[in-house]
Design an enzyme around this catalytic site. Sequence first.
Site, short mmCIF file in Angstrom:
data_model
loop_
_atom_site.label_atom_id
_atom_site.label_comp_id
_atom_site.label_asym_id
_atom_site.label_seq_id
_atom_site.Cartn_x
_atom_site.Cartn_y
_atom_site.Cartn_z
CG ASP A 194 -2.71 4.00 -1.43
OD1 ASP A 194 -3.43 3.89 -2.44
OD2 ASP A 194 -2.84 3.26 -0.44
CG ASP A 233 -6.10 0.63 -0.80
OD1 ASP A 233 -5.28 1.57 -0.74
OD2 ASP A 233 -6.14 -0.30 0.04
CG ASP A 270 -2.86 -0.68 -2.42
OD1 ASP A 270 -2.93 0.51 -2.03
OD2 ASP A 270 -3.46 -1.62 -1.86
CB SER A 282 -0.96 -0.05 1.19
OG SER A 282 -1.91 0.98 1.14
#
Length: 447
Positions: free
Chosen positions: A241, A245, A243, A104
């Site tokens: 960010d 999400d 990843d 992340s």
Amino acid sequence: MGRLFGTDGVRGLANRDLTAPLAMDLSVAAARVLGEAGAFEGHRPVAVVGRDPRASGEFLEAAVVAGLASAGVDVLRLGVLPTPAVAFLTSTLDADLGVMLSASHNPAPDNGLKFFDRGGHKLPDELEDRIEAALGQEWQPPTGDRVGRVRDAHGAVEQYVAHLLSTLPVSLDGLRVVMDCANGASSDVAPEALRRAGAEVITIGAAPDGLNINSGCGSTHLDALAAAVREHNADAGIANDGDADRCLAVTGSGEVVDGDQIMAILALELKEAGRLASETVVATVMSNLGFKIAMREAGITVIETAVGDRYVLESMKEHGYNFGGEQSGHVIMLDHASTGDGVLTGLHLMAAVARRKRSLDELAKVMTRLPQVLINVKGVDKSRAGTSPELAAAVASAEAELGETGRVLIRPSGTEPMVRVMVEAASHDQAASVAERLSDVVRTALA
């Protein structure tokens, strides 16, 4: 030894905490546990595997694929895609299991592994515990034609982008947007989706090299985005960010728009369209009091959960709500996604600007963020935070002082020996003063 799975999968320093053997063993254990739970009943199991562009994701992906195939699971490699895209494709491709490799918003040396079930939702704690318990157990691996086969999935990016675009109520024609992809998983997808939605797009943080993910860019470093928005005279900036999400934003004047403000804007859009289930939004206890006041004035109920997007999602699914999220930028639109989706959120935020023909600066004024001060008090006995009479009395006194224009939240850390003291008030000086005073009580009462 503590629980291997955290609130968002298994995460740690790649090749030290999260090693190739561990990734392989986790994949084998997941396949075995899900098979024993009946998830593969009557058919040959299929898994999809995606990753963000971290260098360590290359060898960890190979380990995950090897583990799944050795356990008799056919594998579709998705390549570099956002976490929500992997969740979406797990469901759309009717896969039995989805695996995402990402840490992340963490720096490049870290990595993580998370599993999705057949519908694209994160696995419940009970299944994660069973997977962890199955690590290292003896088993009889399949042989011959029962081993899994591996192939690359073609057209995955196009499927995901087409899905994102299908959710938009209006075109983004005429809008100029700076897109910061954090040198992460959305570097191809997010600019492509915005352009095809009609926006003029300037990209930053969209040249991943495996080592620069989240480095001075993305939703945790918004200064570069604000500067680019001003430089290009853009209507707004969107930041994901690593990843993708999460989504945060910057207005045309360079002001940050956080997750609470994004939720407020989108909640009003859904309510006006008659699509906000039970006229309710699910948020965490960390959401700003200004958000809750704005929602109350708009006739929208706010349900609070513990910190963590998985708890927001659990509440939404349990009670039939379709919208929620966190101040950090995890926004969950269950009508369109099974998890927080930063690209989807950014598109819908810009659609609100286009539909209302008002600037993001104006839309963000739907709520007034009250000053919020957070102090982490370390080295105390956090287990007594909820039972100390001295601390309870100090909190009650502070709450009486703040009245309806402030609040206090005392929260033991879930992972460290510390207690978090959060205070909101009408002014920053008052919030800081009350927070310092309560922190002193925590240090003495919980020593």
